[in-house]
Write a protein that holds these residues in place. Structure first.
Motif, PDB file in Angstrom:
ATOM      1  N   PRO A  25       0.810  -1.222   0.000  1.00 28.52           N
ATOM      2  CA  PRO A  25       0.000   0.000   0.000  1.00 28.52           C
ATOM      3  C   PRO A  25       0.843   1.271   0.000  1.00 28.52           C
ATOM      4  N   ASP A  26       2.092   1.163   0.481  1.00 30.22           N
ATOM      5  CA  ASP A  26       2.997   2.316   0.399  1.00 30.22           C
ATOM      6  C   ASP A  26       3.704   2.262  -0.954  1.00 30.22           C
ATOM      7  N   ALA A  27       4.922   2.658  -1.048  1.00 29.04           N
ATOM      8  CA  ALA A  27       5.649   2.640  -2.319  1.00 29.04           C
ATOM      9  C   ALA A  27       6.080   1.213  -2.638  1.00 29.04           C
ATOM     10  N   ALA A  28       5.531   0.645  -3.710  1.00 30.05           N
ATOM     11  CA  ALA A  28       5.913  -0.700  -4.117  1.00 30.05           C
ATOM     12  C   ALA A  28       7.339  -0.684  -4.662  1.00 30.05           C
ATOM     13  N   PRO A  29       8.111  -1.742  -4.430  1.00 33.61           N
ATOM     14  CA  PRO A  29       9.502  -1.771  -4.912  1.00 33.61           C
ATOM     15  C   PRO A  29       9.551  -1.912  -6.427  1.00 33.61           C
ATOM     16  N   PRO A  30      10.545  -1.317  -7.092  1.00 36.12           N
ATOM     17  CA  PRO A  30      10.725  -1.559  -8.527  1.00 36.12           C
ATOM     18  C   PRO A  30      11.009  -3.036  -8.767  1.00 36.12           C
ATOM     19  N   LEU A  31      10.545  -3.534  -9.904  1.00 30.75           N
ATOM     20  CA  LEU A  31      10.652  -4.958 -10.190  1.00 30.75           C
ATOM     21  C   LEU A  31      11.321  -5.174 -11.546  1.00 30.75           C
ATOM     22  N   VAL A  32      12.240  -6.134 -11.594  1.00 29.31           N
ATOM     23  CA  VAL A  32      12.859  -6.539 -12.857  1.00 29.31           C
ATOM     24  C   VAL A  32      12.404  -7.960 -13.151  1.00 29.31           C
ATOM     25  N   TYR A  33      11.834  -8.139 -14.343  1.00 25.78           N
ATOM     26  CA  TYR A  33      11.298  -9.443 -14.740  1.00 25.78           C
ATOM     27  C   TYR A  33      12.087  -9.987 -15.922  1.00 25.78           C
ATOM     28  N   LEU A  34      12.555 -11.232 -15.805  1.00 27.27           N
ATOM     29  CA  LEU A  34      13.267 -11.882 -16.902  1.00 27.27           C
ATOM     30  C   LEU A  34      12.268 -12.595 -17.804  1.00 27.27           C
ATOM     31  N   SER A  35      12.037 -12.017 -18.962  1.00 31.30           N
ATOM     32  CA  SER A  35      11.191 -12.638 -19.971  1.00 31.30           C
ATOM     33  C   SER A  35      12.107 -13.374 -20.954  1.00 31.30           C
ATOM     34  N   SER A  36      11.853 -13.290 -22.248  1.00 32.91           N
ATOM     35  CA  SER A  36      12.656 -14.032 -23.219  1.00 32.91           C
ATOM     36  C   SER A  36      12.379 -13.523 -24.626  1.00 32.91           C
ATOM     37  N   ILE A  37      13.369 -13.645 -25.509  1.00 34.44           N
ATOM     38  CA  ILE A  37      13.130 -13.329 -26.917  1.00 34.44           C
ATOM     39  C   ILE A  37      12.180 -14.337 -27.551  1.00 34.44           C
ATOM     40  N   ALA A  38      11.861 -15.419 -26.840  1.00 29.37           N
ATOM     41  CA  ALA A  38      10.892 -16.388 -27.366  1.00 29.37           C
ATOM     42  C   ALA A  38       9.533 -15.748 -27.610  1.00 29.37           C
ATOM     43  N   VAL A  39       9.241 -14.614 -26.943  1.00 31.43           N
ATOM     44  CA  VAL A  39       7.931 -13.976 -27.101  1.00 31.43           C
ATOM     45  C   VAL A  39       7.730 -13.414 -28.508  1.00 31.43           C
ATOM     46  N   TYR A  40       8.801 -13.291 -29.298  1.00 31.80           N
ATOM     47  CA  TYR A  40       8.662 -12.803 -30.674  1.00 31.80           C
ATOM     48  C   TYR A  40       8.246 -13.915 -31.638  1.00 31.80           C
ATOM     49  N   GLY A  41       8.163 -15.136 -31.144  1.00 34.99           N
ATOM     50  CA  GLY A  41       7.732 -16.239 -31.973  1.00 34.99           C
ATOM     51  C   GLY A  41       8.679 -16.498 -33.127  1.00 34.99           C
ATOM     52  N   GLU A  42       8.135 -16.565 -34.332  1.00 32.67           N
ATOM     53  CA  GLU A  42       8.911 -16.920 -35.512  1.00 32.67           C
ATOM     54  C   GLU A  42       9.368 -15.698 -36.314  1.00 32.67           C
ATOM     55  N   ARG A  43       9.358 -14.540 -35.683  1.00 32.06           N
ATOM     56  CA  ARG A  43       9.765 -13.316 -36.379  1.00 32.06           C
ATOM     57  C   ARG A  43      11.230 -13.420 -36.810  1.00 32.06           C
ATOM     58  N   THR A  44      11.530 -12.875 -37.988  1.00 31.04           N
ATOM     59  CA  THR A  44      12.885 -12.886 -38.511  1.00 31.04           C
ATOM     60  C   THR A  44      13.326 -11.466 -38.839  1.00 31.04           C
ATOM     61  N   GLY A  45      14.581 -11.322 -39.288  1.00 28.43           N
ATOM     62  CA  GLY A  45      15.118 -10.005 -39.594  1.00 28.43           C
ATOM     63  C   GLY A  45      15.492  -9.259 -38.326  1.00 28.43           C
ATOM     64  N   GLU A  46      15.489  -7.928 -38.413  1.00 25.82           N
ATOM     65  CA  GLU A  46      15.801  -7.091 -37.251  1.00 25.82           C
ATOM     66  C   GLU A  46      14.575  -7.019 -36.350  1.00 25.82           C
ATOM     67  N   VAL A  47      14.739  -7.411 -35.088  1.00 26.57           N
ATOM     68  CA  VAL A  47      13.612  -7.496 -34.158  1.00 26.57           C
ATOM     69  C   VAL A  47      13.817  -6.501 -33.029  1.00 26.57           C
TER      70      VAL A  47
END
Length: 326
Positions: free
Chosen positions: A100-122
């Motif tokens: 309820p006070d100041a929430a801490p900043p958060l760093v989340y490790l996602s992945s380039i997998a979220v781009y699926g089958e995209r090619t070229g410059e991403v």
């Protein structure tokens, strides 16, 4: 020490491949680290560090997560669990961090997998293309949860790292090393000439430290994190094998297809703890071959601008830093 580095940070998945490297880096930067662990303890080289506290943090147990996150100044979500529970467990962490006070900043490790089958410059603004794996779809859902979480004036950074390798990498070093030593691996001709968006685990840890130091005041930013080298997959396999003292042979299309077809019964055989057929069980999968053929470059320019991250560990240096097993 710069005051921006002071405080206590919760690292989830602290005993894992990425998490323990993150803990080492943040301790060296002067953070007090609350090492969130499910079961396994921390490596001996940092377990006794005076600024590290091992903390139960099973993300399927809300009370445990709330206790782990209580009073921290920042959160790094580096835990890697089963895909089926990924979204639910991340929602549990966000609920625990939404003070309820100041929430801490958060760093989340996602992945380039979220781009699926995209090619070229991403780039980070590019939408997914083609089909998504269950893992990639879950990562995208977690990013959606985080974006909604920041709409209450909170601060978060999503890092989308490439292929993370280094000592203890369960897939791209340890399993791949076994595949090479057992003769299950080789080069794959044109089907292995896609680009390997490699990034050493030390580079990922450094990016996390920079993201915490330069946390956005509020809102969510998304940053690609890839290393300075993007060799072909054939090139990566060949270089890794050379560092292991091995040589690879070319595996043609017909042989590879036969190996893939035979790998399923071989895997069942091995699960029954029966002898033999290990090399067949370690054959590449169809999804892996799609990855090995994909030619995509993931721009990290935004990370340079936003947090001052500049990739510095090339493949040769990265493998020299890596304990190779197989």
């Amino acid at each position: 020490m710069d005051d921006a580095f002071s405080g206590t940070v919760l690292v989830t998945g602290a005993a894992g491949f990425v998490g323990r490297t993150v803990c080492r880096h943040l301790l060296a930067q002067g953070w007090r680290v609350r090492a969130g662990i499910r079961r396994a303890g921390m490596p001996a080289d940092i377990a006794g560090h005076p600024a590290l506290r091992e903390t139960p943090c099973d993300l399927s147990k809300p009370d445990e997560v709330r206790a782990a996150a209580e009073g921290v100044d920042a959160v790094v979500h580096a835990a890697y669990g089963e895909v089926a529970g990924m979204e639910r467990e991340f929602a549990c962490l966000l609920d625990a961090a939404a003070r309820p006070d100041a929430a801490p900043p958060l760093v989340y490790l996602s992945s380039i997998a979220v781009y699926g089958e995209r090619t070229g410059e991403v780039r980070e603004t590019d939408a997914p293309a083609g089909g998504l794996t269950d893992y990639a779809a879950a990562k995208l859902t977690c990013e959606k949860y985080l974006r909604e979480w920041t709409q209450a004036g909170r601060s978060a950074t999503v890092l989308r790292p490439g292929i993370i390798y280094g000592s203890g990498s369960p897939f791209w070093i340890e399993k791949l090393g076994r595949r090479i030593r057992r003769g299950a691996w080789g080069t794959f001709g044109a089907d292995g000439e896609g680009l390997a968006a490699l990034v050493h685990v030390d580079e990922v840890a450094r990016a996390i430290g920079l993201a915490l130091r330069a946390a956005p005041g509020e809102g969510m930013r998304v940053l690609n994190i890839t290393g300075p080298d993007s060799p072909s997959w054939n090139g990566y396999f060949t270089t890794l094998a050379a560092h292991m003292g091995c040589r690879l042979r070319p595996i043609g299309t017909l042989e590879r297809r036969l190996r893939i077809a035979a790998s399923l019964p071989a895997k069942v055989w091995r699960r029954l703890r029966l002898p033999g057929f290990e090399a067949l069980a370690l054959a590449p999968t169809r999804d892996e071959m799609k990855l090995f053929a994909r030619k995509a470059r993931y721009s990290s320019e935004r990370a340079r601008t936003a947090i001052g991250w500049e990739p510095a560990i090339g493949l040769e240096d990265g493998l020299k830093r890596t304990r190779l097993v197989g």
